[in-house]
Design a protein around this motif. Structure first.
Motif, PDB file in Angstrom:
ATOM      1  N   ALA A   1       0.831  -1.201   0.000  1.00 24.56           N
ATOM      2  CA  ALA A   1       0.000   0.000   0.000  1.00 24.56           C
ATOM      3  C   ALA A   1       0.869   1.255   0.000  1.00 24.56           C
ATOM      4  O   ALA A   1       0.592   2.224  -0.720  1.00 24.56           O
ATOM      5  N   GLY A   2       1.956   1.231   0.797  1.00 23.95           N
ATOM      6  CA  GLY A   2       2.859   2.374   0.810  1.00 23.95           C
ATOM      7  C   GLY A   2       3.569   2.556  -0.510  1.00 23.95           C
ATOM      8  O   GLY A   2       3.754   3.683  -0.988  1.00 23.95           O
ATOM      9  N   LEU A   3       3.971   1.448  -1.123  1.00 20.73           N
ATOM     10  CA  LEU A   3       4.634   1.498  -2.430  1.00 20.73           C
ATOM     11  C   LEU A   3       3.722   2.095  -3.482  1.00 20.73           C
ATOM     12  O   LEU A   3       4.130   2.951  -4.279  1.00 20.73           O
ATOM     13  N   ARG A   4       2.457   1.668  -3.477  1.00 22.46           N
ATOM     14  CA  ARG A   4       1.522   2.189  -4.468  1.00 22.46           C
ATOM     15  C   ARG A   4       1.274   3.675  -4.258  1.00 22.46           C
ATOM     16  O   ARG A   4       1.211   4.459  -5.208  1.00 22.46           O
ATOM     17  N   GLY A   5       1.133   4.070  -3.001  1.00 20.94           N
ATOM     18  CA  GLY A   5       0.902   5.482  -2.709  1.00 20.94           C
ATOM     19  C   GLY A   5       2.057   6.357  -3.155  1.00 20.94           C
ATOM     20  O   GLY A   5       1.846   7.442  -3.723  1.00 20.94           O
ATOM     21  N   ALA A   6       3.290   5.879  -2.927  1.00 17.38           N
ATOM     22  CA  ALA A   6       4.458   6.650  -3.354  1.00 17.38           C
ATOM     23  C   ALA A   6       4.527   6.755  -4.868  1.00 17.38           C
ATOM     24  O   ALA A   6       4.832   7.822  -5.426  1.00 17.38           O
ATOM     25  N   ALA A   7       4.231   5.650  -5.573  1.00 14.05           N
ATOM     26  CA  ALA A   7       4.252   5.665  -7.036  1.00 14.05           C
ATOM     27  C   ALA A   7       3.177   6.594  -7.592  1.00 14.05           C
ATOM     28  O   ALA A   7       3.395   7.307  -8.586  1.00 14.05           O
ATOM     29  N   GLN A   8       2.017   6.606  -6.956  1.00 11.89           N
ATOM     30  CA  GLN A   8       0.940   7.484  -7.404  1.00 11.89           C
ATOM     31  C   GLN A   8       1.329   8.946  -7.227  1.00 11.89           C
ATOM     32  O   GLN A   8       1.069   9.789  -8.104  1.00 11.89           O
ATOM     33  N   LEU A   9       1.982   9.267  -6.105  1.00 14.65           N
ATOM     34  CA  LEU A   9       2.432  10.630  -5.860  1.00 14.65           C
ATOM     35  C   LEU A   9       3.481  11.046  -6.892  1.00 14.65           C
ATOM     36  O   LEU A   9       3.444  12.174  -7.426  1.00 14.65           O
ATOM     37  N   LEU A  10       4.419  10.130  -7.199  1.00 15.02           N
ATOM     38  CA  LEU A  10       5.433  10.433  -8.207  1.00 15.02           C
ATOM     39  C   LEU A  10       4.809  10.659  -9.588  1.00 15.02           C
ATOM     40  O   LEU A  10       5.204  11.565 -10.321  1.00 15.02           O
ATOM     41  N   GLN A  11       3.844   9.828  -9.926  1.00 20.80           N
ATOM     42  CA  GLN A  11       3.208   9.963 -11.239  1.00 20.80           C
ATOM     43  C   GLN A  11       2.551  11.326 -11.406  1.00 20.80           C
ATOM     44  O   GLN A  11       2.584  11.920 -12.485  1.00 20.80           O
ATOM     45  N   ARG A  12       1.983  11.842 -10.337  1.00 20.16           N
ATOM     46  CA  ARG A  12       1.327  13.155 -10.412  1.00 20.16           C
ATOM     47  C   ARG A  12       2.340  14.292 -10.547  1.00 20.16           C
ATOM     48  O   ARG A  12       2.039  15.321 -11.157  1.00 20.16           O
ATOM     49  N   ARG A  13       3.538  14.098  -9.990  1.00 19.53           N
ATOM     50  CA  ARG A  13       4.502  15.188  -9.953  1.00 19.53           C
ATOM     51  C   ARG A  13       5.491  15.171 -11.118  1.00 19.53           C
ATOM     52  O   ARG A  13       6.162  16.163 -11.381  1.00 19.53           O
ATOM     53  N   LEU A  14       5.596  14.031 -11.795  1.00 18.89           N
ATOM     54  CA  LEU A  14       6.555  13.921 -12.890  1.00 18.89           C
ATOM     55  C   LEU A  14       5.982  14.499 -14.177  1.00 18.89           C
ATOM     56  O   LEU A  14       4.797  14.324 -14.474  1.00 18.89           O
ATOM     57  N   ASP A  15       6.837  15.168 -14.928  1.00 13.56           N
ATOM     58  CA  ASP A  15       6.425  15.714 -16.223  1.00 13.56           C
ATOM     59  C   ASP A  15       6.816  14.792 -17.369  1.00 13.56           C
ATOM     60  O   ASP A  15       6.197  14.838 -18.436  1.00 13.56           O
ATOM     61  N   ASP A  16       7.835  13.972 -17.164  1.00 13.08           N
ATOM     62  CA  ASP A  16       8.323  13.093 -18.228  1.00 13.08           C
ATOM     63  C   ASP A  16       7.349  11.934 -18.439  1.00 13.08           C
ATOM     64  O   ASP A  16       7.017  11.211 -17.490  1.00 13.08           O
ATOM     65  N   ALA A  17       6.910  11.739 -19.671  1.00 10.44           N
ATOM     66  CA  ALA A  17       5.915  10.705 -19.974  1.00 10.44           C
ATOM     67  C   ALA A  17       6.447   9.302 -19.681  1.00 10.44           C
ATOM     68  O   ALA A  17       5.706   8.426 -19.194  1.00 10.44           O
ATOM     69  N   ASP A  18       7.731   9.049 -19.972  1.00  9.92           N
ATOM     70  CA  ASP A  18       8.298   7.724 -19.711  1.00  9.92           C
ATOM     71  C   ASP A  18       8.336   7.428 -18.213  1.00  9.92           C
ATOM     72  O   ASP A  18       8.061   6.302 -17.778  1.00  9.92           O
TER      73      ASP A  18
END
Length: 347
Positions: A134-151
């Motif tokens: 659950a923590g891993l998914r939450g961190a990945a979701q937060l990163l996805q929102r903040r990253l501008d690079d599509a890859d």
């Protein structure tokens, strides 16, 4: 008590009851038995006892009970073809007179499915990993929102998808409710997704693909089959593989368990790593057996269990520089007929 009153009383009983005549045809049946057999009351009347219970042995015992005018007990009779699948019952046969027989049917409690030692071990493991996932998914979701690079966003999305898949697997192990998602599975889609996951590794090996494009879909649980392929690939990488080959084939004349199949599907994960240590070759698929000091010994044991769930097997051949783990799965019946008629055989 009159016969009419007796039947009225028997109609209220939860025990399944029926009366058959000298030809073993049903004269009367109560609602409890009709419901157990999944039949309407009118439809059941007039049927032969052997047809009603789908067991010739009960009919033979019923004829003996009438002829000898004595009670007979039939234990563990299987009622196949019922709406809920196979169910077992005890049947008591009691002569009412020279030409009629009372049939009393008692449904047996369903046996509790056996839990393998591996599944019991994994349930404890599943409980421990749910919170980190659950923590891993939450961190990945937060990163996805903040990253501008599509890859990078795509990689974060892959992490989220894998966390969701592993959480679902953990839930199934914890609840042991059989709530797997069976349906058509495209094996090449599994291998392509496996390729994406391998490429996301810090130092991925070279990948080669060798597919038979004519392979049909199989009926199975895509998540669990994906886990098998991922376990095999990760083991190869940890064994020092520089090149990984993903291969699919149809193989003829394959024995899976106690069945000899004319054709089966085979998925291979082939690597050029160090191979399987001779010290663990005979016990490699057993729980808690690993060729690595830091290995858990659960991945291959779980993979073999999943293969067995799908009616298949997991096998390997290994020597230094060339190790092949093969997942065998039964070929769907219609697809099997098409392969045999074509006479094609892949090596």
């Amino acid at each position: 008590m009159s016969e009419h009153e007796s039947r009225g009383w028997a109609e209220q009983m939860s025990t399944g009851l029926a009366v058959v005549d000298g030809q073993l045809r049903v004269q009367w049946i109560n609602s409890a038995l009709a419901e157990l057999l999944g039949l309407g009351l009118r439809h059941a009347q007039g049927q032969l006892l052997a047809e009603l219970l789908a067991d010739a042995g009960v009919a033979e015992q019923a004829a003996r009970s009438l002829a000898e005018q004595r009670s007979v007990q039939c234990r563990g009779v299987a009622l196949s073809g019922m709406p809920a699948g196979e169910q077992r019952v005890d049947v008591a046969l009691q002569p009412l007179d020279a030409h009629r027989l009372l049939v009393e049917v008692h449904a047996l409690a369903e046996p509790v499915p056996a839990v393998s030692p591996l599944s019991a071990t994994l349930r404890g493991f599943a409980h421990e990993v749910k919170n980190p996932l659950a923590g891993l998914r939450g961190a990945a979701q937060l990163l996805q929102r903040r990253l501008d690079d599509a890859d990078m966003q795509a990689l974060a999305g892959m992490v989220m998808a894998e966390a969701d898949r592993l959480t679902a697997l953990a839930n199934r192990l914890l609840h042991h409710d059989g709530a797997s998602h069976w349906g058509p599975v495209n094996l090449h889609q599994l291998l392509e997704r496996l390729s994406d996951l391998i490429q996301a590794e810090p130092s991925p090996p070279r990948l080669r693909h060798d597919y038979d494009p004519s392979l049909p879909d199989v009926h199975g649980d895509a998540d669990r089959l994906q886990q098998v392929m991922l376990n095999l690939a990760r083991n190869a990488i940890e064994a020092g593989a520089q090149t990984l080959t993903l291969r699919s084939r149809v193989e003829h004349g394959v024995r899976l368990g106690d069945r000899m199949l004319r054709s089966a599907l085979r998925l291979d994960v082939m690597d050029d790593g160090s191979g399987v240590s001779p010290t663990v070759r005979d016990t490699l698929f057993e729980p808690l057996v690993s060729g690595r000091v830091d290995g858990t010994g659960l991945g291959l044991a779980l993979s073999r269990e999943i293969a067995h769930e799908h009616g298949g097997e997991l096998r390997y051949v290994s020597r230094p520089g060339e190790t092949v783990f093969s997942l065998y799965l039964p070929l769907p019946p219609r697809a099997g007929a098409a392969v045999l008629s074509s006479g094609r055989s892949d090596g």
